[in-house]
Write an enzyme that holds these catalytic residues in place. Structure first.
Site, mmCIF file in Angstrom:
data_model
loop_
_atom_site.group_PDB
_atom_site.id
_atom_site.type_symbol
_atom_site.label_atom_id
_atom_site.label_comp_id
_atom_site.label_asym_id
_atom_site.label_seq_id
_atom_site.Cartn_x
_atom_site.Cartn_y
_atom_site.Cartn_z
ATOM 1 N N LYS A 172 -7.011 5.327 5.215
ATOM 2 C CA LYS A 172 -5.642 5.052 5.676
ATOM 3 C C LYS A 172 -4.801 6.325 5.647
ATOM 4 O O LYS A 172 -4.832 7.066 4.664
ATOM 5 C CB LYS A 172 -4.974 4.010 4.780
ATOM 6 N N ASP A 173 -4.008 6.524 6.701
ATOM 7 C CA ASP A 173 -3.142 7.702 6.735
ATOM 8 C C ASP A 173 -2.125 7.694 5.602
ATOM 9 O O ASP A 173 -1.925 8.699 4.906
ATOM 10 C CB ASP A 173 -2.444 7.841 8.096
ATOM 11 N N ARG A 174 -1.476 6.569 5.362
ATOM 12 C CA ARG A 174 -0.420 6.522 4.345
ATOM 13 C C ARG A 174 -0.978 6.783 2.945
ATOM 14 O O ARG A 174 -0.313 7.395 2.104
ATOM 15 C CB ARG A 174 0.310 5.184 4.394
ATOM 16 N N THR B 257 0.803 -1.226 0.000
ATOM 17 C CA THR B 257 0.000 0.000 0.000
ATOM 18 C C THR B 257 0.833 1.272 0.000
ATOM 19 O O THR B 257 0.624 2.163 -0.831
ATOM 20 C CB THR B 257 -0.955 0.007 1.207
ATOM 21 N N ASN C 130 5.019 -0.664 4.341
ATOM 22 C CA ASN C 130 4.158 0.171 5.178
ATOM 23 C C ASN C 130 4.855 0.591 6.469
ATOM 24 O O ASN C 130 4.648 1.702 6.966
ATOM 25 C CB ASN C 130 2.866 -0.569 5.519
#
Length: 555
Positions: A168-170, A83, A104
């Site tokens: 999701k933050d990323r 991701t 990640n």
């Protein structure tokens, strides 16, 4: 004579009109008003054709399949299909050896000896809107390349607005970039959206209003999840998608995206296909139902944009892709005769560590292997230094031990009942050390190129491994994973919508890095700092002068 002369003038006037470039030839005449980079997490490249008959809406996936430029043969050209690197690659138009995001989370002993560092972790910028002060801060600091959105902001002297949204933050942070005015993601427990002080010291009033609106509670009711972790439970349902897109609408409206004299950029990553996909696999009816629901949600979203962006959808350009593909569940692949297997990454690390202790520290047990996310086995440089080994020798030793460690694990499982072991014995097919890859010491093959593109300076000392095809960590029966260089993990769709593109299906082999390159060329801005993508000229519309739509100066 007068009549003939008048006729000539009329013909000349018509010719001039027919050769004039259409309105909106320059991006910074505010055409388009908005560029959207839409990512579907764990969305394999065959999904759009596989489920095409399901799509009944005009502006869902059919916006791209029937009215856009569709590239079904799109593959990542690196081996670490996950991701965080996927979203960085989409945003920057570079691979891991360009943007430096490999997984990640990784071990960085200079920053923490107690926990892995996330791809967006930054203790200098605490979270805003978080339910606990103990939650770690976040920023794009680890992404060592600019994004498409960054370059648009720079080229407009900061006038363009840039935002990123995801569960999701990323995904929210790495796709949008450094110069964004905001990146928003959810608190896993509550579902409320948050950000960090990298962007602002307090949540905007409109975010507070959305969080207080009861929308998260409505999503729980829709998903029939009255309690528990919002991300894992609601996020794995279509309710998570509509919830995220409702927040995105609130952002567009509150920030006035698509209503400025320059082009704004919005990145949206839909996480629910990944959250559910890991649990059920790509062939499950639940995943198909999720994709069908997303079709309806996207139709509603794009129809909404058509009303809220100046000039409607005629002033919107969109790219659609996935951050990585996915492998079939081992049980599904094995049923069709494929050599599928499921193994424990933790057991592999433990077995390597056991052998290292036997050779290097028989008197006192040491943790030579820190673990981390495959395809990287991360090592503790301190333990090897105590054993008087340098990095090259330490990595070489681990690379030598890893295949045998896997074989011993599989041999031990073979003596157990069939329902408690992997479907087939797993193997390690490729093993490379960090020092090897840094020196370019890999075969001059397609696989070698994928390995080189996966290089990162993060993670300290490490060894990169590739299991056999259709082999993965965990998920023996129904679930699945991704992180390999095989085509099923690298295959994602790529499609564009907008008046700059000629609708059709293009069978050229392309890559997600081409998104940033193509949009940068159309918008007449610099390509991102490490971009290696190609401009997809075969799908670009030309005006009567032969110029591509988007020709013009940036300012």
């Amino acid at each position: 004579m007068k009549t003939f002369h008048g006729t000539l003038l009329a013909i000349a006037a018509l010719l001039c009109l027919s050769s004039a470039p259409p309105a909106g030839a320059s991006a910074y005449d505010a055409k388009p008003k908005l560029v959207v980079v839409l990512v579907l997490d764990q969305f394999r490249g065959d999904y759009l054709d596989r489920y095409r008959a399901d799509f009944k809406t005009p502006h869902g996936f059919n916006l791209f399949l029937e009215h856009g430029a569709y590239f079904p043969e799109c593959y990542y050209e690196y081996a670490n299909t996950m991701t965080a690197p996927g979203h960085s690659t989409i945003g920057t138009g570079a691979y891991t050896n360009g943007h430096n995001i490999a997984v990640n989370d990784w071990w960085d002993l200079s920053r923490s000896t107690s926990h892995t560092v996330s791809s967006v972790e930054d203790e200098r910028y605490p979270l805003v809107g978080a339910s606990s002060a103990a939650e770690l801060g976040a920023s794009p600091r680890n992404e060592l390349a600019s994004t498409l959105g960054d370059e648009v902001v720079l080229s407009t002297g900061g006038e363009a607005k840039l935002f990123g949204v995801s569960l999701k933050d990323r995904a929210a942070i790495l796709t949008s970039g450094h110069a964004s005015q905001g990146a928003y993601w959810i608190n896993h427990a509550t579902g409320h959206f948050e950000t960090s002080t990298y962007w602002r010291s307090d949540l905007p009033e409109w975010v507070k209003a959305f969080n207080a609106s009861g929308r998260a509670e409505a999503a729980r009711r829709e998903a029939n999840v009255p309690s528990g972790d919002f991300y894992d439970k609601v996020g794995a349902s279509p309710a998570g998608v509509s919830y995220e897109l409702d927040f995105t609408k609130a952002l567009v409206e509150a920030e006035g995206l698509g209503r400025h004299k320059v082009t704004d950029v919005l990145t949206v990553s839909i996480s629910s296909t990944d959250i559910l996909g890991h649990e059920v696999g790509p062939d499950a009816p639940e995943q198909r139902a999720m994709i069908d629901a997303i079709d309806v949600d996207l139709n509603n979203f794009f129809n909404w944009l058509g009303v809220h962006v100046d000039g409607g959808l005629d002033n919107v350009w969109v790219a659609l892709t996935g951050d990585h593909g996915v492998a079939p569940s081992p049980s599904v692949a094995a049923k069709e005769g494929m050599p599928a297997a499921a193994f424990s990454g933790e057991a592999l690390n433990d077995e390597i560590n056991r052998e290292l202790n036997a050779q290097l520290s028989p008197a006192q047990a040491e943790k030579f292997v820190l673990g981390g996310e495959l395809p990287y086995i991360q090592l503790d440089s301190r333990a090897f230094a105590a054993a008087k080994m340098n990095e090259a020798d330490a990595e070489k030793l681990v690379a030598q031990l890893a295949p045998g460690a896997m074989a011993r694990i599989e041999a031990g499982l073979a003596s157990k009942p069939p329902d408690s072991r992997a479907l087939r014995p797993a193997v390690l097919r490729h093993v490379y050390t960090r020092t090897q890859i840094a020196a370019g010491d890999v075969p001059e093959t397609e696989m070698g190129k994928l390995i080189l593109h996966s290089y990162s300076t993060n993670g300290g000392w490490w060894v990169m491994v590739t299991p056999g095809m259709y082999e993965m960590t965990g998920h023996e029966k129904s679930g699945t994973s991704h992180y390999t260089p095989y085509s099923y993990d690298r295959h994602v769709p790529l499609a564009f919508f907008g008046n700059a593109f000629v609708p059709g299906t293009y069978l050229d082999r392309v890559a997600p890095v081409d998104i940033a390159a193509t949009f940068a060329a159309l918008l007449r801005v610099n390509q991102p700092s490490a971009c290696v993508g190609h401009v997809l000229t075969q799908a670009l519309r030309r005006n009567a002068s032969g110029e591509t739509i988007g020709s013009g100066k940036a300012r």
